[in-house]
Each structure stands twice: as C-alpha cells, then as structure tokens.
Design an enzyme around this catalytic site. Structure first.
Site, PDB file in Angstrom:
ATOM      1  N   GLY A  46       0.662  -1.207   0.120  1.00  0.00           N
ATOM      2  CA  GLY A  46       0.037   0.022  -0.067  1.00  0.00           C
ATOM      3  C   GLY A  46       0.944   1.198  -0.044  1.00  0.00           C
ATOM      4  CD  GLN A  51       3.520   5.849   2.625  1.00  0.00           C
ATOM      5  OE1 GLN A  51       2.431   5.262   2.148  1.00  0.00           O
ATOM      6  NE2 GLN A  51       4.418   5.067   3.167  1.00  0.00           N
ATOM      7  CB  CYS A  91       4.782   2.314   7.390  1.00  0.00           C
ATOM      8  SG  CYS A  91       4.473   3.738   6.452  1.00  0.00           S
ATOM      9  CG  LEU A  92       6.543   0.781   1.264  1.00  0.00           C
ATOM     10  CD1 LEU A  92       5.983   1.261   0.022  1.00  0.00           C
ATOM     11  CD2 LEU A  92       7.842  -0.411   1.233  1.00  0.00           C
ATOM     12  CG  HIS A 133      -0.557   1.690   7.206  1.00  0.00           C
ATOM     13  ND1 HIS A 133       0.374   1.264   8.345  1.00  0.00           N
ATOM     14  CD2 HIS A 133      -0.032   2.471   6.499  1.00  0.00           C
ATOM     15  CE1 HIS A 133       1.178   1.767   7.875  1.00  0.00           C
ATOM     16  NE2 HIS A 133       1.160   2.418   6.891  1.00  0.00           N
ATOM     17  CD  GLU A 134      -1.117   2.637   2.735  1.00  0.00           C
ATOM     18  OE1 GLU A 134      -0.503   3.660   2.746  1.00  0.00           O
ATOM     19  OE2 GLU A 134      -0.390   1.432   2.924  1.00  0.00           O
ATOM     20  CG  HIS A 137       0.322   7.100   5.249  1.00  0.00           C
ATOM     21  ND1 HIS A 137       1.703   7.607   5.888  1.00  0.00           N
ATOM     22  CD2 HIS A 137       0.616   5.755   5.022  1.00  0.00           C
ATOM     23  CE1 HIS A 137       2.404   6.454   6.188  1.00  0.00           C
ATOM     24  NE2 HIS A 137       1.806   5.476   5.726  1.00  0.00           N
TER      25      HIS A 137
HETATM   26 NI    NI Z   1       2.618   3.499   5.621  1.00  0.00          NI
END
Ligand code: NI
Length: 167
Positions: A46, A51, A91-92, A133-134, A137
């Site tokens: 995701g 991000q 998370c990236l 989660h997204e 963000h």
């Molecule tokens: Ni994330």
C-alpha cells in the site's frame, strides 16, 4: 511512468493533511500509475500520496502475491467499521519497524476509482487494516505515532543515528 521517492520517517512532510481531489485529471491518473509502480518496486502492499510528497487523497493498494489486483482509492471515506484486528503493521516510510495498532477488522469504504467512478468496498482482515493505515497517511499520521511519546522518541533517535551512519 516513474518511480517516486518515498518520504522517510520522521520527515515532517509526512504530517501534511491531504486535500480532496476535486477532479480526476490526467495528472491524477499519472500519479496513480507512478504510485503503483513505486509500491510494486519497493515492494509494498500500500502507498498513500502523502508518502511521495503529493498531498491529495489518493491511495494505491495491492495485497495479492501476483501484483495484479491493484486497488485505487481516491477521496476514500470509511462509512462503517466493526470488530478488532491485530495485524503486525509495517510501512514503506518506516523501514524495518513493525507493530500492532488498534484497527477495525472490517470496514466499508466509499471512494472514487482512477476513472472517477464511485464505488463501495467491504473489506476485512489485511485489506481492511491496509486501508485504515493508508487513510491515516492522508491525515498526516504515521502508524508509529499511535505509540507512546517515549517509544517514538527512541525510534526517532534510532533513525537519525542510522542516517548519520549512512552519510
Ligand atoms: Ni505506511
């Protein structure tokens, strides 16, 4: 298509609140393609526009192992939620860090697809967690910010030290 740079925690830009997308333009469609490519290359399941330092309400998700189930959510809104989930999240933007965050087990989300068509999705399990989660963000919240201030400051110190070592 292009790979985009993913902001790394504790970058302040991750705290920016995303604006709604007023219209699905060619730029927005290109953004969804670039975000998908960036997510697959990372690899991740995701990615939120926040991000990649673009502050509009756009999310891409693909939880399939075959990377052929791309889900694009524009202006997503959760209209129903139930249950409690306990997935370990990563998370990236926070590489190497995992933890459990209180999430709903099931969510109903309304959004626009990449062509601007509205749709409703009933998600559960990993997909439901990923959507929550997204969407965090897009509100400027990184999952580790559910943790105590002490735990967060230790994490920030660790990331700052790592950065110095790399340089
Ligand atoms: Ni994330």
């Amino acid at each position: 298509m292009a790979l985009l740079k993913i902001l790394q925690y504790p970058d302040e830009r991750l705290h920016t609140v995303a604006d709604r997308v007023p219209e699905i333009t060619a730029n927005i469609r290109a953004l969804t393609q670039d975000m998908a490519e960036t997510m697959y290359a990372a690899p991740g399941i995701g990615l939120a526009a926040t991000q990649v330092d673009v502050h509009v309400q756009v999310i891409v998700i693909d939880i399939s192992e075959t990377h052929d189930q791309l889900l694009v959510l524009i202006n997503p809104e959760i209209t129903a939620r139930s249950g409690v989930s306990d997935y370990e999240e990563g998370c990236l933007s926070v590489p190497g860090v995992f933890g459990k965050i209180p999430r709903s087990e099931r969510v109903t989300v309304e959004a626009l697809d990449r062509n601007g068509a509205p749709f409703t999705l009933n998600a559960e399990g990993l997909l439901a967690v990923c959507i929550q989660h997204e969407m965090d963000h897009l509100l400027g919240k990184v999952f580790v910010e559910y943790w105590s201030r002490l735990k967060q400051s230790r994490l920030q110190a660790k990331f700052k030290k790592q950065r110095r070592t790399v340089i």
